[in-house]
Design an enzyme around this catalytic site. Structure first.
Site, mmCIF file in Angstrom:
data_model
loop_
_atom_site.group_PDB
_atom_site.id
_atom_site.type_symbol
_atom_site.label_atom_id
_atom_site.label_comp_id
_atom_site.label_asym_id
_atom_site.label_seq_id
_atom_site.Cartn_x
_atom_site.Cartn_y
_atom_site.Cartn_z
ATOM 1 N N GLU A 23 1.957 -14.087 -8.873
ATOM 2 C CA GLU A 23 2.441 -13.076 -8.687
ATOM 3 C C GLU A 23 3.560 -12.493 -9.559
ATOM 4 O O GLU A 23 4.263 -13.788 -9.948
ATOM 5 C CB GLU A 23 3.184 -13.169 -6.922
ATOM 6 C CG GLU A 23 4.679 -11.880 -7.190
ATOM 7 C CD GLU A 23 3.937 -10.086 -7.288
ATOM 8 O OE1 GLU A 23 3.149 -10.148 -6.763
ATOM 9 O OE2 GLU A 23 5.183 -9.786 -7.940
ATOM 10 N N GLN A 24 4.042 -11.569 -10.123
ATOM 11 C CA GLN A 24 5.004 -11.762 -11.627
ATOM 12 C C GLN A 24 6.540 -12.070 -10.619
ATOM 13 O O GLN A 24 7.102 -12.430 -11.142
ATOM 14 C CB GLN A 24 4.912 -10.183 -12.219
ATOM 15 C CG GLN A 24 5.204 -9.027 -10.697
ATOM 16 C CD GLN A 24 5.100 -7.922 -12.209
ATOM 17 O OE1 GLN A 24 4.717 -8.193 -12.838
ATOM 18 N NE2 GLN A 24 5.430 -6.456 -11.491
ATOM 19 N N ARG A 34 7.084 -3.150 5.489
ATOM 20 C CA ARG A 34 6.783 -3.535 4.234
ATOM 21 C C ARG A 34 6.912 -4.759 4.152
ATOM 22 O O ARG A 34 6.052 -6.139 3.679
ATOM 23 C CB ARG A 34 6.516 -2.971 2.942
ATOM 24 C CG ARG A 34 5.467 -3.284 1.309
ATOM 25 C CD ARG A 34 5.303 -2.321 1.095
ATOM 26 N NE ARG A 34 4.711 -2.541 -0.358
ATOM 27 C CZ ARG A 34 5.306 -3.499 -1.157
ATOM 28 N NH1 ARG A 34 6.633 -4.627 -0.957
ATOM 29 N NH2 ARG A 34 4.304 -4.144 -2.093
ATOM 30 N N TYR A 88 9.251 7.425 11.631
ATOM 31 C CA TYR A 88 8.739 6.487 12.499
ATOM 32 C C TYR A 88 9.412 4.985 12.727
ATOM 33 O O TYR A 88 9.883 5.269 11.978
ATOM 34 C CB TYR A 88 7.501 6.827 12.565
ATOM 35 C CG TYR A 88 6.706 5.752 11.101
ATOM 36 C CD1 TYR A 88 6.882 4.346 10.698
ATOM 37 C CD2 TYR A 88 6.898 6.550 10.350
ATOM 38 C CE1 TYR A 88 6.274 4.481 9.482
ATOM 39 C CE2 TYR A 88 6.194 6.353 8.778
ATOM 40 C CZ TYR A 88 5.765 4.872 9.109
ATOM 41 O OH TYR A 88 5.584 4.934 7.741
HETATM 42 C C1 LIG Z 1 7.648 -2.544 -4.228
HETATM 43 C C2 LIG Z 1 6.860 -1.666 -4.201
HETATM 44 C C3 LIG Z 1 7.383 -0.675 -2.626
HETATM 45 C C4 LIG Z 1 5.989 -0.819 -2.189
HETATM 46 N N1 LIG Z 1 6.703 0.603 -1.228
HETATM 47 C C5 LIG Z 1 6.143 1.203 0.139
HETATM 48 C C6 LIG Z 1 6.216 1.769 1.119
HETATM 49 O O1 LIG Z 1 7.540 1.899 1.470
HETATM 50 N N2 LIG Z 1 5.810 2.430 1.960
HETATM 51 C C7 LIG Z 1 4.055 2.994 1.145
HETATM 52 O O2 LIG Z 1 3.251 3.429 1.722
HETATM 53 N N3 LIG Z 1 3.780 1.980 0.127
HETATM 54 C C8 LIG Z 1 4.455 0.928 -0.437
HETATM 55 N N4 LIG Z 1 3.892 0.392 -1.147
HETATM 56 C C9 LIG Z 1 2.242 0.714 -2.275
HETATM 57 C C10 LIG Z 1 2.038 -0.199 -0.451
HETATM 58 O O3 LIG Z 1 2.813 -1.358 -0.953
HETATM 59 C C11 LIG Z 1 0.743 0.099 -1.623
HETATM 60 O O4 LIG Z 1 0.189 1.188 -1.625
HETATM 61 C C12 LIG Z 1 -0.401 -1.072 -0.675
HETATM 62 O O5 LIG Z 1 -0.212 -2.096 -0.092
HETATM 63 C C13 LIG Z 1 -1.505 -1.385 -1.763
HETATM 64 O O6 LIG Z 1 -1.453 -2.946 -2.351
HETATM 65 P P1 LIG Z 1 -1.315 -3.600 -3.767
HETATM 66 O O7 LIG Z 1 -1.548 -5.069 -3.213
HETATM 67 O O8 LIG Z 1 -2.762 -3.088 -4.529
HETATM 68 O O9 LIG Z 1 -0.560 -3.202 -4.719
HETATM 69 P P2 LIG Z 1 1.054 -3.215 -4.856
HETATM 70 O O10 LIG Z 1 1.472 -3.430 -3.409
HETATM 71 O O11 LIG Z 1 2.278 -2.592 -5.864
HETATM 72 O O12 LIG Z 1 0.988 -4.715 -5.116
HETATM 73 C C14 LIG Z 1 0.433 -5.658 -6.922
HETATM 74 C C15 LIG Z 1 1.123 -6.813 -6.445
HETATM 75 O O13 LIG Z 1 1.197 -7.111 -8.009
HETATM 76 C C16 LIG Z 1 2.312 -6.997 -8.512
HETATM 77 N N5 LIG Z 1 1.769 -7.174 -10.213
HETATM 78 C C17 LIG Z 1 2.282 -6.086 -10.994
HETATM 79 N N6 LIG Z 1 1.427 -6.758 -11.957
HETATM 80 C C18 LIG Z 1 1.576 -8.322 -12.647
HETATM 81 C C19 LIG Z 1 1.199 -8.815 -13.385
HETATM 82 N N7 LIG Z 1 0.690 -8.326 -14.460
HETATM 83 N N8 LIG Z 1 1.005 -10.065 -13.049
HETATM 84 C C20 LIG Z 1 1.547 -10.353 -12.010
HETATM 85 N N9 LIG Z 1 1.448 -9.876 -10.508
HETATM 86 C C21 LIG Z 1 1.427 -8.479 -11.333
HETATM 87 C C22 LIG Z 1 3.520 -7.133 -8.350
HETATM 88 O O14 LIG Z 1 4.709 -7.371 -8.684
HETATM 89 C C23 LIG Z 1 3.445 -6.616 -6.656
HETATM 90 O O15 LIG Z 1 3.717 -7.847 -5.423
HETATM 91 C C24 LIG Z 1 4.637 0.074 -2.153
HETATM 92 C C25 LIG Z 1 4.599 -1.037 -2.969
HETATM 93 C C26 LIG Z 1 5.230 -1.617 -4.722
HETATM 94 C C27 LIG Z 1 4.615 -2.787 -5.023
#
Ligand SMILES: Cc1cc2nc3c(=O)[nH]c(=O)nc-3n(C[C@H](O)[C@H](O)[C@H](O)COP(=O)(O)OP(=O)(O)OC[C@H]3O[C@@H](n4cnc5c(N)ncnc54)[C@H](O)[C@@H]3O)c2cc1C
Length: 397
Positions: free
Chosen positions: A34-35, A107, A213
């Site tokens: 994780e970054q 979240r 909600y």
């Molecule tokens: C800060 C944040 C807040 C959010 N808030 C909401 C919300 O309030 N309501 C909602 O509906 N959805 C929110 N979301 C989106 C929701 O969490 C996602 O749509 C869903 O959970 C799918 O998540 P994911 O794990 O695919 O991607 P993400 O949730 O975007 O997670 C991606 C992760 O990868 C990490 N990352 C990115 N690039 C790199 C890299 N090059 N190397 C290592 N790590 C990396 C990021 O730091 C992050 O932790 C948020 C996302 C983030 C990142």
């Protein structure tokens, strides 16, 4: 016991942590990079609908989910003036199966829960992946801090600005939906009526909507207020918004809408962007999941849910897989997930059009919303784990 396949997951958001948990439940070990240097509280409410909650139950997270979540019941629809909207077939009802519960969670609470459920050392913080080099028998990961690692398989769970996606030669271009959301959280104790807010409440006006909600076990009320915009708002969950501008958007609306806005200490602007489905997700040893694979507009609350489904699907298809057979299993994963997530993306897009449509009569919008909820049952009823088990059985694996 964890198997010998070396799996690296780039990104420790909901998708990456879930994938690690689901893989572990099937005897596979994964290293999550994780970054972020530290786990921070960012974001607000996220919906974990029954299609995702049923999977989390299977890895023993039901009790914790109940503790941090607020059960999702039937959505209560109102006009901008607060009159309840019922349709010919009665009040709006949820599209959820009986006996299966979804939850709205904060979240940050949810991320903490997932992080704590993983063995110490699974997640390595402060590692921003900048490059992947794929060879016939391994992938080399390079990080911005100069460290490198090797794996038999890399899963890109690195969100909407995915580096892994870029390394696969892909690029999903954001297209503004012409709307943005103001978001915020209010301590329930500041709102005299918050104790009565058990189910999501949605106020519908012409071209605008206002959703509330409870999250954090009812201690906080989550607000998502969609308004039209002709400016390019930042696609960010943390860009600061203007409380006065928010108040002006909802001037004259129902009292709870006004109370909520007046009780906010801060609000965030969230530009809503859509992206077309990607043509492929995988090479032989690298694949994508979650927002890196299928970012979607938020109108069916499936951003987290679909990434959870991806994680459990990956765990099923990779169980018992040797390093030599990763490519075949990734084909099964893509076949299972690309069509479904494309359909969910399309549904979310259609729901967005409905939310921002201009209707003089809000009940017209409510009728269509209700129809949409009935049509959307397939989203919530899907069992991604079972679908993957069945697909492997059909292939004779
Ligand atoms: C800060 C944040 C807040 C959010 N808030 C909401 C919300 O309030 N309501 C909602 O509906 N959805 C929110 N979301 C989106 C929701 O969490 C996602 O749509 C869903 O959970 C799918 O998540 P994911 O794990 O695919 O991607 P993400 O949730 O975007 O997670 C991606 C992760 O990868 C990490 N990352 C990115 N690039 C790199 C890299 N090059 N190397 C290592 N790590 C990396 C990021 O730091 C992050 O932790 C948020 C996302 C983030 C990142």
């Amino acid at each position: 016991m964890p198997g010998s396949l070396r799996i690296a997951i780039v990104g420790g958001g909901i998708g990456g942590l879930i994938a690690a948990l689901a893989l572990r439940a099937r005897g596979l070990d994964a290293a999550v990079f994780e970054q972020a240097e530290v786990l921070r509280e960012i974001g607000a409410g996220v919906s974990i609908h029954p299609n995702a909650a049923r999977l989390l139950r299977r890895v023993g997270l039901e009790d914790q989910l109940q503790k941090i979540g607020s059960p999702i019941g039937g959505i209560v629809l109102r006009t901008s003036q607060g009159e309840p909207i019922t349709t010919a077939a009665g009040p709006a009802t949820p599209a959820f199966s009986r006996g299966e519960q979804g939850y709205n969670v904060h979240r940050a609470d949810f991320l903490n829960l997932l992080f704590d459920a993983l063995p110490r050392g699974t997640v390595t913080l402060g590692h921003r992946c900048i490059r992947l080099e794929e060879a016939a028998d391994r992938v080399r990961l390079s990080f911005a801090n100069g460290v490198s690692a090797e794996a038999d398989l890399v899963i890109g769970a690195d969100g909407i600005r995915s580096v892994v996606q870029r390394e696969l030669g892909l690029q999903s271009r954001p297209r503004s939906e012409g709307i943005m959301a103001y978001r915020g959280l209010v301590p329930a104790e500041r709102l005299s009526w918050a104790g009565d807010l058990k189910d999501p409440a949605l106020w519908l006006g012409s071209g605008r909507s206002f959703l509330l909600y409870p999250v954090a076990g009812g201690r906080l009320i989550n607000m998502v207020a969609f308004v039209p915009t002709d400016t390019e708002s930042e696609e960010s969950w943390s860009a600061p918004g203007d409380l006065k501008a928010l108040a002006a958007e909802y001037a004259g609306w129902d009292q709870p809408v006004q109370d909520t806005i007046n009780s906010l200490e801060e609000t965030f602007r969230w530009g809503i962007y859509d992206r077309a489905p990607l043509p492929y997700w995988s090479t032989k040893r690298i694949t994508l999941m979650g927002d890196a694979a299928h970012p979607m507009v938020p109108h069916v609350g499936q951003g987290a849910g679909q990434s959870i489904e991806d994680g459990f699907t990956l765990a099923v298809v990779l169980e018992g897989c040797s390093a030599d057979h990763v490519a075949d299993r990734l084909k099964v994963y893509e076949a299972l997930r690309r069509e479904r997530t494309g359909n969910v993306q399309a549904l979310a897009r259609a729901a967005g059009k409905l939310y921002r449509s201009e209707h003089d009569d809000p009940s017209e919008k409510a009728v269509r919303l209700r129809e949409w909820m009935a049509q959307g049952r397939w989203v919530f009823e899907h069992d991604a784990e079972k679908a993957a088990v069945d697909a492997l059985a059909n292939l004779g694996c």
